[in-house]
Scaffold this active site. Structure first.
Site, short mmCIF file in Angstrom:
data_model
loop_
_atom_site.label_atom_id
_atom_site.label_comp_id
_atom_site.label_asym_id
_atom_site.label_seq_id
_atom_site.Cartn_x
_atom_site.Cartn_y
_atom_site.Cartn_z
N LYS A 13 0.83 -1.21 0.00
CA LYS A 13 0.00 0.00 0.00
C LYS A 13 0.87 1.27 0.00
CE LYS A 13 -1.93 -1.09 3.95
NZ LYS A 13 -1.15 -2.32 4.30
N ARG A 88 -9.02 1.28 9.84
CA ARG A 88 -8.60 -0.10 10.13
C ARG A 88 -9.61 -0.82 11.00
NH1 ARG A 88 -2.69 0.73 9.55
NH2 ARG A 88 -1.70 -1.27 9.90
N ARG A 127 11.83 -6.02 4.10
CA ARG A 127 11.66 -4.57 3.87
C ARG A 127 12.73 -3.76 4.60
NH1 ARG A 127 6.03 -1.83 5.09
NH2 ARG A 127 6.28 -2.80 7.10
N ARG A 160 12.10 -1.73 10.20
CA ARG A 160 11.10 -1.27 11.16
C ARG A 160 11.03 -2.22 12.35
NH1 ARG A 160 5.63 0.24 7.94
NH2 ARG A 160 4.73 -0.91 9.67
N ARG A 171 0.49 -8.80 13.84
CA ARG A 171 -0.15 -7.78 12.97
C ARG A 171 -1.13 -8.45 12.03
NH1 ARG A 171 4.89 -5.05 10.53
NH2 ARG A 171 3.44 -3.85 9.27
P1 AP5 Z 1 4.93 -1.62 1.68
O1 AP5 Z 1 4.54 -0.77 0.51
O2 AP5 Z 1 5.80 -0.99 2.71
O3 AP5 Z 1 3.64 -2.32 2.35
P2 AP5 Z 1 2.42 -1.73 3.16
O4 AP5 Z 1 1.19 -2.39 2.66
O5 AP5 Z 1 2.47 -0.24 3.16
O6 AP5 Z 1 2.78 -2.33 4.59
P3 AP5 Z 1 2.82 -1.72 6.06
O7 AP5 Z 1 3.54 -2.74 6.90
O8 AP5 Z 1 3.42 -0.33 6.09
O9 AP5 Z 1 1.34 -1.69 6.43
P4 AP5 Z 1 0.73 -1.73 7.79
O10 AP5 Z 1 -0.65 -1.41 7.44
O11 AP5 Z 1 0.95 -2.92 8.61
O12 AP5 Z 1 1.60 -0.66 8.64
P5 AP5 Z 1 1.32 0.85 9.05
O13 AP5 Z 1 2.57 1.61 8.90
O14 AP5 Z 1 0.07 1.35 8.43
O15 AP5 Z 1 5.67 -2.92 1.06
C1 AP5 Z 1 6.18 -3.94 1.91
C2 AP5 Z 1 7.48 -4.50 1.29
O16 AP5 Z 1 7.16 -5.20 0.09
C3 AP5 Z 1 8.52 -3.43 0.91
O17 AP5 Z 1 9.80 -3.93 1.17
C4 AP5 Z 1 8.32 -3.24 -0.62
O18 AP5 Z 1 9.52 -2.86 -1.26
C5 AP5 Z 1 7.85 -4.63 -1.04
N1 AP5 Z 1 6.87 -4.59 -2.14
C6 AP5 Z 1 5.84 -3.71 -2.31
N2 AP5 Z 1 5.13 -4.02 -3.41
C7 AP5 Z 1 5.70 -5.15 -3.93
C8 AP5 Z 1 5.43 -5.97 -5.07
N3 AP5 Z 1 4.38 -5.70 -5.88
N4 AP5 Z 1 6.21 -7.03 -5.30
C9 AP5 Z 1 7.26 -7.33 -4.47
N5 AP5 Z 1 7.58 -6.58 -3.38
C10 AP5 Z 1 6.81 -5.51 -3.11
O19 AP5 Z 1 0.97 0.66 10.62
C11 AP5 Z 1 1.95 0.33 11.57
C12 AP5 Z 1 1.33 0.33 12.96
O20 AP5 Z 1 0.81 1.63 13.28
C13 AP5 Z 1 0.12 -0.62 13.14
O21 AP5 Z 1 0.52 -1.94 13.45
C14 AP5 Z 1 -0.61 0.06 14.31
O22 AP5 Z 1 0.00 -0.21 15.55
C15 AP5 Z 1 -0.42 1.55 14.00
N6 AP5 Z 1 -1.51 2.10 13.16
C16 AP5 Z 1 -1.38 2.64 11.92
N7 AP5 Z 1 -2.58 3.02 11.44
C17 AP5 Z 1 -3.49 2.74 12.41
C18 AP5 Z 1 -4.90 2.87 12.49
N8 AP5 Z 1 -5.63 3.38 11.47
N9 AP5 Z 1 -5.53 2.45 13.62
C19 AP5 Z 1 -4.83 1.95 14.66
N10 AP5 Z 1 -3.48 1.78 14.64
C20 AP5 Z 1 -2.81 2.17 13.52
#
Ligand code: AP5
Length: 215
Positions: A13, A88, A127, A160, A171
């Protein structure tokens, strides 16, 4: 357009949101990035969020809803935005609807990134993020030219805290129990579009653009 990117952790994403934001100039609003920045600066928000994030749990709804309310009021979000990682929970989704409605606004589309669990674990454990500009790399799928150094700004690449295998598993559990129900929520509203996120980064990006053109 007002977009939501929905999907499991590591689905890609953030990678796609950054690229789309650059091309269309819609702000990329990632609650995860906002919270990580607050943690690293040691602000009140960061202190509240840290213990949840380290365990892979969700930060309480009222905290993230407050962040989004403030963020969507800013000038740059008036002509479109990409919400990445928010909402979420169903409660967050209902609050978002309410906030947008109060402004006479609404969502245009929700893109659901579909990937299987095995691929998610591979993507998250490989990542690496730039500690300076936030660019996203992968040790195998998208390696930096020089190991440990960001191609874009020469910043240091780091893993991370929540990308360790045990936290990743939690997660995923949290995603399935609390976020997965949003697929039905948005399907019923006719807003959901599925994206096969197992494909390469470029293929996923082209698919997203086709979906947006048809909207
Ligand atoms: P990447 O693009 O980084 O993936 P992503 O979907 O953005 O993954 P995240 O881990 O950032 O999502 P998340 O929702 O768990 O974390 P967030 O930061 O929101 O890609 C991943 C890897 O794959 C990279 O290495 C990339 O290069 C590779 N890649 C990408 N596309 C590819 C492809 N097509 N082919 C091959 N490789 C590929 O949240 C973190 C924490 O914050 C949560 O756990 C929670 O504690 C808190 N939080 C955040 N938002 C909320 C909310 N709304 N409510 C409550 N808590 C929240």
């Amino acid at each position: 357009m007002n977009l939501v990117f929905l999907g499991p952790p590591g689905a890609g994403k953030g990678t796609q949101a950054k690229r789309l934001s650059e091309e269309f100039k819609w702000p990329h609003v990632s609650t995860g990035e906002i919270l990580r920045e607050a943690v690293s600066k040691g602000t009140d928000l960061g202190r509240k969020a840290k213990e949840y994030m380290e365990k892979g749990e969700l930060v309480p709804d009222e905290v993230v809803i407050g962040i989004i309310k403030d963020r969507l009021k800013l000038e740059d979000a008036q002509d479109g935005f990409i919400l990445d990682g928010f909402p979420r929970t169903v409660n967050q989704a209902q609050s978002l609807d309410k906030v947008l409605k109060e402004e006479g606004n609404s969502l245009d589309l929700v893109l659901y990134f579909e990937v299987d669990e095995e691929e998610i674990v591979k993507r998250l454990t490989g990542r690496r993020n730039c500690s300076k500009c936030g660019a996203i790399f992968h040790l195998i799928y998208n390696p930096p030219k020089k190991s440990g150094i960001c191609d874009l700004c020469r910043g240091e690449l780091i893993q991370r805290e929540d990308d360790r295998e045990e936290t990743v598993k939690n997660r995923l559990r949290v995603y399935l129990s609390q976020t997965f129900p949003l697929i039905d929520y948005y399907q019923e509203k006719g807003l959901l579009r599925e994206i096969d996120a197992r494909k390469s980064e470029d293929e996923v990006y082209q698919k997203i653009k086709r979906v947006l053109e048809l909207a």
